[in-house]
Scaffold this active site. Structure first.
Site, short mmCIF file in Angstrom:
data_model
loop_
_atom_site.label_atom_id
_atom_site.label_comp_id
_atom_site.label_asym_id
_atom_site.label_seq_id
_atom_site.Cartn_x
_atom_site.Cartn_y
_atom_site.Cartn_z
N ASP A 81 18.43 25.35 -17.42
CA ASP A 81 17.59 25.79 -15.96
C ASP A 81 17.97 24.15 -15.07
OD1 ASP A 81 16.16 25.42 -13.49
OD2 ASP A 81 14.34 25.60 -14.60
N HIS A 107 11.55 31.71 -16.22
CA HIS A 107 10.12 31.06 -17.13
C HIS A 107 8.75 31.91 -16.65
CE1 HIS A 107 11.75 27.90 -15.54
NE2 HIS A 107 12.27 27.76 -14.07
#
Length: 450
Positions: A328, A277
């Site tokens: 994800d 991220h």
């Protein structure tokens, strides 16, 4: 020997695809990649020309999904109503985590990984923290959930890097795990290392790695234990980093520094580490990541689904951090979309166009992602690399009339027609050869949500 004749193939160091390329492999390795000068006959479906299978469309190296939570696939379409943020979504995720066991996890992960194969993904990095039974009681085999993931990937025909995550506390302040979180914890980093050391799969499709779930989940004084375990074994190390501003604020309140600085001070950053991220880094954080050679895995479809924000992708890349991509939470399983979103989100953030070339985005989806997962011999159509091929049709409503170099911006996962992993065909004519993906997704998700 197996031979394919690609209508177009994207070769290493080329800015755009090359027409008419003969690709040869033996024992799962590429032995020749030869552009032909005379061209080939017209492509009309996949047909055998001599002993070479013709691949109409654009053939790419296998795609690497560098960040996956397989059980999150059960949340798709169930968390989008109403308001909220990452933290409210997390409560719904915990509800699914509470219901899984090794058998149901095997079924769900098998279907999720097979969906990835349909999307052209040949290697998955599973960020795995759902370790134990209800209440945190270990199974008779403390790595039963890990074994289920390894078996699931084998059934789906993809390679797996199992990134076993240390998840020890509920917050930066060291709060104890509660509720379903207890299933994630090993007590401390030493016991985490003992459990992971006991798991040694010998299957050729799997490799191990380690993960620091986040600075919320691993106390500062134990970060070095996790990083040291990965370093001693020469394995990749991943960590969620600065996904939400609240994580940054909590870290500053407790430790007086950002999460990136905390990881740097405890030896977590480095060339074998991937930060996942990195949506809210400071300028100093970006420099720490780049100067240490730490990779960054971007997950744009999840970051937008959870309203996390848009990270400074171009600045991170220019600082020296290799970029990879992940799906994800699997709100979307489509690395073409993830790659496009890196460029398109940067346009939204800066209000300018043209930050990443197609070749840069392809690298993030292939060779860099594989390297981040410990597979340095994959992600390129080059002699000696693994024979991973992904063919994208150029005749769909999305890609018709699009030049091959532009297909990376136009295609979706639905345009993948052929997938070869280690020389073995897994997807042909857009269908998985061994898994009925829609049926298995429906049934496995119903088991943990009904």
């Amino acid at each position: 020997m197996t031979r394919w004749l690609a209508e177009y193939a994207w070769l290493p160091e080329h800015a755009e695809p090359t027409p008419d390329v003969l690709i040869e492999a033996t024992d799962g390795r590429l032995t020749a990649v030869t552009p032909l000068t005379g061209g080939g006959p017209p492509a009309a479906g996949v047909e055998v020309l001599g002993d070479a299978t013709r691949l109409p469309g654009l053939t790419l190296p296998g795609l690497a999904n560098a960040h996956s939570h397989a059980f999150h696939r059960a949340l798709r379409g169930r968390t989008h109503d109403g308001r909220g943020d990452f933290w409210s979504w997390r409560d719904l995720m915990y509800a699914v985590a509470a219901r899984l066991d090794p058998d149901s996890y095997l079924a769900l992960a098998r279907a999720a990984y097979a969906e990835m194969a349909l999307a052209g993904i040949t290697c998955v990095g599973e960020f795995h923290y759902l370790h134990h039974g209800p209440g945190g009681t270990p199974y008779d085999d403390p790595n039963a959930m890990s074994a289920a993931l390894v078996e699931a990937a084998a059934h789906a025909g993809v390679r797996l890097t199992l990134l076993d995550a240390a998840y020890l506390t509920a917050g930066v302040d060291g709060a104890e795990l509660v509720g379903p979180q207890r299933r994630f914890g090993d007590g401390d980093a030493l016991r985490w290392a003992e459990r992971v050391d006991a798991f040694r799969p010998t299957d050729g499709h799997v490799r191990l790695g380690a993960a620091v779930h986040s600075v919320r989940a691993v106390p500062a004084e134990q970060l070095a234990t996790v990083a040291g375990w990965a370093d001693r074994h020469g394995l990749p190390l991943h960590a969620h980093l600065s996904e939400q501003p609240a994580e940054n604020d909590a870290c500053r309140a407790v430790h007086g520094c950002t999460p990136t600085r905390l990881l740097a001070d405890h030896g977590v950053l480095g060339r074998h580490t991937t930060a996942v991220h990195a949506t809210h880094p400071t300028a100093a954080d970006v420099a720490l990541l780049g100067d240490s050679g730490t990779g960054v895995c971007l997950c744009p479809t999840t970051e937008r689904d959870l309203a996390d924000g848009i990270g400074p992708a171009r600045r991170i890349a220019e600082a020296g951090s290799p970029l990879s991509l992940g799906s994800d939470s699997h709100a979307v399983v489509d690395l073409f979309e993830e790659a496009r979103a890196v460029e398109l989100d940067e346009r939204l953030r800066t209000r300018r166009r043209g930050h990443f070339t197609a070749a840069e985005l392809l690298a993030a989806a292939t060779v860099t992602g594989h390297a981040a997962l410990g597979w340095g011999d994959a992600g390129r159509l080059a002699v000696g690399d693994r024979a991973d091929l992904v063919t994208v049709g150029l005749d769909s409503a999305r890609t018709a009339g699009v030049p091959p170099v532009g297909a990376f911006f136009a295609a979706t996962a639905a345009d993948v027609t052929q997938v070869v992993v280690d020389g073995r065909t897994v997807v042909a004519d857009g269908r998985h050869l061994t898994v009925d993906v829609p049926t298995e997704l429906r049934d496995s998700i119903a088991t943990v949500t009904s």
